[in-house]
Write an enzyme that holds these catalytic residues in place. Structure first.
Site, mmCIF file in Angstrom:
data_model
loop_
_atom_site.group_PDB
_atom_site.id
_atom_site.type_symbol
_atom_site.label_atom_id
_atom_site.label_comp_id
_atom_site.label_asym_id
_atom_site.label_seq_id
_atom_site.Cartn_x
_atom_site.Cartn_y
_atom_site.Cartn_z
ATOM 1 N N LYS A 13 0.833 -1.212 0.000
ATOM 2 C CA LYS A 13 0.000 0.000 0.000
ATOM 3 C C LYS A 13 0.868 1.263 0.000
ATOM 4 C CE LYS A 13 -2.036 -1.132 3.917
ATOM 5 N NZ LYS A 13 -1.319 -2.397 4.212
ATOM 6 N N ARG A 88 -9.725 0.056 8.986
ATOM 7 C CA ARG A 88 -9.135 -1.225 9.373
ATOM 8 C C ARG A 88 -10.097 -2.109 10.131
ATOM 9 N NH1 ARG A 88 -3.454 0.311 8.927
ATOM 10 N NH2 ARG A 88 -2.278 -1.596 9.202
ATOM 11 N N ARG A 127 12.106 -6.227 5.057
ATOM 12 C CA ARG A 127 12.142 -4.854 5.566
ATOM 13 C C ARG A 127 12.684 -4.805 6.993
ATOM 14 N NH1 ARG A 127 6.753 -1.471 5.398
ATOM 15 N NH2 ARG A 127 6.273 -2.832 7.156
ATOM 16 N N ARG A 133 11.981 -1.706 11.296
ATOM 17 C CA ARG A 133 10.741 -1.095 11.809
ATOM 18 C C ARG A 133 10.259 -1.883 13.031
ATOM 19 N NH1 ARG A 133 5.409 0.194 8.095
ATOM 20 N NH2 ARG A 133 4.134 -0.924 9.602
ATOM 21 N N ARG A 144 -0.046 -8.867 13.426
ATOM 22 C CA ARG A 144 -0.612 -7.945 12.425
ATOM 23 C C ARG A 144 -1.424 -8.716 11.385
ATOM 24 N NH1 ARG A 144 4.716 -5.244 10.601
ATOM 25 N NH2 ARG A 144 3.481 -4.174 9.010
HETATM 26 P P1 AP5 Z 1 4.754 -1.509 1.892
HETATM 27 O O1 AP5 Z 1 4.522 -0.731 0.674
HETATM 28 O O2 AP5 Z 1 5.250 -0.813 3.117
HETATM 29 O O3 AP5 Z 1 3.437 -2.336 2.253
HETATM 30 P P2 AP5 Z 1 2.222 -1.863 3.139
HETATM 31 O O4 AP5 Z 1 1.014 -2.578 2.618
HETATM 32 O O5 AP5 Z 1 2.158 -0.375 3.228
HETATM 33 O O6 AP5 Z 1 2.665 -2.537 4.495
HETATM 34 P P3 AP5 Z 1 2.897 -1.945 5.925
HETATM 35 O O7 AP5 Z 1 3.621 -3.010 6.670
HETATM 36 O O8 AP5 Z 1 3.500 -0.582 5.946
HETATM 37 O O9 AP5 Z 1 1.376 -1.826 6.337
HETATM 38 P P4 AP5 Z 1 0.664 -2.009 7.634
HETATM 39 O O10 AP5 Z 1 -0.743 -1.959 7.195
HETATM 40 O O11 AP5 Z 1 1.035 -3.181 8.473
HETATM 41 O O12 AP5 Z 1 1.231 -0.769 8.482
HETATM 42 P P5 AP5 Z 1 0.715 0.703 8.736
HETATM 43 O O13 AP5 Z 1 1.866 1.578 8.653
HETATM 44 O O14 AP5 Z 1 -0.511 1.022 7.949
HETATM 45 O O15 AP5 Z 1 5.709 -2.722 1.514
HETATM 46 C C1 AP5 Z 1 6.207 -3.626 2.485
HETATM 47 C C2 AP5 Z 1 7.584 -4.118 2.028
HETATM 48 O O16 AP5 Z 1 7.427 -4.844 0.808
HETATM 49 C C3 AP5 Z 1 8.570 -2.987 1.728
HETATM 50 O O17 AP5 Z 1 9.864 -3.389 2.131
HETATM 51 C C4 AP5 Z 1 8.503 -2.831 0.204
HETATM 52 O O18 AP5 Z 1 9.697 -2.353 -0.348
HETATM 53 C C5 AP5 Z 1 8.217 -4.269 -0.233
HETATM 54 N N1 AP5 Z 1 7.428 -4.336 -1.477
HETATM 55 C C6 AP5 Z 1 6.345 -3.586 -1.805
HETATM 56 N N2 AP5 Z 1 5.885 -3.930 -3.022
HETATM 57 C C7 AP5 Z 1 6.692 -4.921 -3.481
HETATM 58 C C8 AP5 Z 1 6.731 -5.690 -4.681
HETATM 59 N N3 AP5 Z 1 5.837 -5.517 -5.663
HETATM 60 N N4 AP5 Z 1 7.704 -6.617 -4.799
HETATM 61 C C9 AP5 Z 1 8.604 -6.820 -3.808
HETATM 62 N N5 AP5 Z 1 8.640 -6.121 -2.651
HETATM 63 C C10 AP5 Z 1 7.682 -5.177 -2.480
HETATM 64 O O19 AP5 Z 1 0.222 0.573 10.258
HETATM 65 C C11 AP5 Z 1 1.134 0.311 11.292
HETATM 66 C C12 AP5 Z 1 0.395 0.235 12.613
HETATM 67 O O20 AP5 Z 1 -0.236 1.501 12.900
HETATM 68 C C13 AP5 Z 1 -0.760 -0.785 12.692
HETATM 69 O O21 AP5 Z 1 -0.313 -2.096 12.974
HETATM 70 C C14 AP5 Z 1 -1.603 -0.196 13.826
HETATM 71 O O22 AP5 Z 1 -1.024 -0.454 15.071
HETATM 72 C C15 AP5 Z 1 -1.502 1.307 13.558
HETATM 73 N N6 AP5 Z 1 -2.564 1.774 12.648
HETATM 74 C C16 AP5 Z 1 -2.411 2.288 11.383
HETATM 75 N N7 AP5 Z 1 -3.600 2.589 10.862
HETATM 76 C C17 AP5 Z 1 -4.528 2.264 11.805
HETATM 77 C C18 AP5 Z 1 -5.958 2.327 11.856
HETATM 78 N N8 AP5 Z 1 -6.668 2.766 10.801
HETATM 79 N N9 AP5 Z 1 -6.577 1.916 12.991
HETATM 80 C C19 AP5 Z 1 -5.862 1.465 14.051
HETATM 81 N N10 AP5 Z 1 -4.524 1.365 14.085
HETATM 82 C C20 AP5 Z 1 -3.867 1.763 12.963
#
Ligand code: AP5
Length: 192
Positions: A13, A88, A127, A133, A144
């Site tokens: 994402k 979420r 990552r 992270r 997660r």
């Molecule tokens: P990346 O692009 O970072 O993937 P992502 O889907 O954004 O994954 P995240 O781990 O950042 O998402 P998340 O939903 O767990 O965390 P968030 O920050 O929202 O890619 C991941 C890796 O893959 C990278 O190394 C990238 O380079 C690689 N990659 C990408 N595309 C690729 C491809 N095509 N091929 C190969 N490699 C690739 O949330 C974190 C925390 O915040 C949550 O756990 C929660 O505690 C809190 N939080 C956030 N939003 C809320 C909410 N709405 N409500 C409650 N708590 C919340």
């Protein structure tokens, strides 16, 4: 264009939102990034969120909605936004619907990036090594993914049942995934 990006942790994402931001010329709003900024600043909100995030649990709906309302009322979203990480759970999906209706800014597409669990775990482990992270350790990643299955996957069905969902295959190179997304939001194919 107002776009909501959905998908499991590691589905890409954030990666794709960074590209779409340039393509669509609208801001990328990541609730994870907003929360990490609060944690880094040591704000009261950040102190509340820090442990919850490190475990991989969800921060409270109330905190998230307040943060989102604040962000969506800034002038730079006048021409649209890419929302990444919200909603979420079903309560957040309802809250988002009400908020956007009140702001008279309904979104155009909810788009899910679909990636196999095995690939997600590989990406997050990669990552963890590269960036360290706080929530990319194996135990938090397991949690997660469970939180995603239990609480966030129903949001996918919520939008599917309302005919608002597009599903894009999120595996392959980052360029390939980007091309699929642009096609999906341009021509309206692949309705899930
Ligand atoms: P990346 O692009 O970072 O993937 P992502 O889907 O954004 O994954 P995240 O781990 O950042 O998402 P998340 O939903 O767990 O965390 P968030 O920050 O929202 O890619 C991941 C890796 O893959 C990278 O190394 C990238 O380079 C690689 N990659 C990408 N595309 C690729 C491809 N095509 N091929 C190969 N490699 C690739 O949330 C974190 C925390 O915040 C949550 O756990 C929660 O505690 C809190 N939080 C956030 N939003 C809320 C909410 N709405 N409500 C409650 N708590 C919340």
């Amino acid at each position: 264009m107002r776009l909501v990006l959905l998908g499991a942790p590691g589905s890409g994402k954030g990666t794709q939102a960074a590209r779409l931001k340039e393509h669509l010329r609208v801001p990328h709003i990541s609730t994870g990034d907003l929360l990490r900024a609060e944690v880094a600043a040591g704000s009261p909100l950040g102190l509340q969120a820090k442990e919850v995030m490190a475990r991989g649990d969800l921060v409270s709906d109330e905190i998230l909605l307040g943060m989102l309302e604040d962000r969506l009322s800034r002038p730079d979203v006048a021409d649209g936004f890419i929302l990444d990480g919200y909603p979420r759970n079903l309560a957040q999906a309802d809250a988002l619907g009400h908020l956007l209706a009140r702001l008279q800014q309904p979104f155009d597409h909810a788009l899910q990036l679909e990636v196999d669990t095995e690939r997600l775990v590989e990406r997050l482990a990669g990552r963890a090594q590269a960036e360290g992270r706080a929530d990319d350790n194996p135990e938090s990643v397991r949690n997660r993914l469970k939180v995603y299955t239990d609480l966030t996957a129903p949001v996918i069905d919520y939008y599917r049942q309302r005919g608002m969902l597009k599903v894009v295959h999120g595996e392959g190179s980052m360029d390939e995934v980007f091309t699929r997304i642009v096609e999906a939001i341009s021509v309206g194919t692949e309705v899930g």
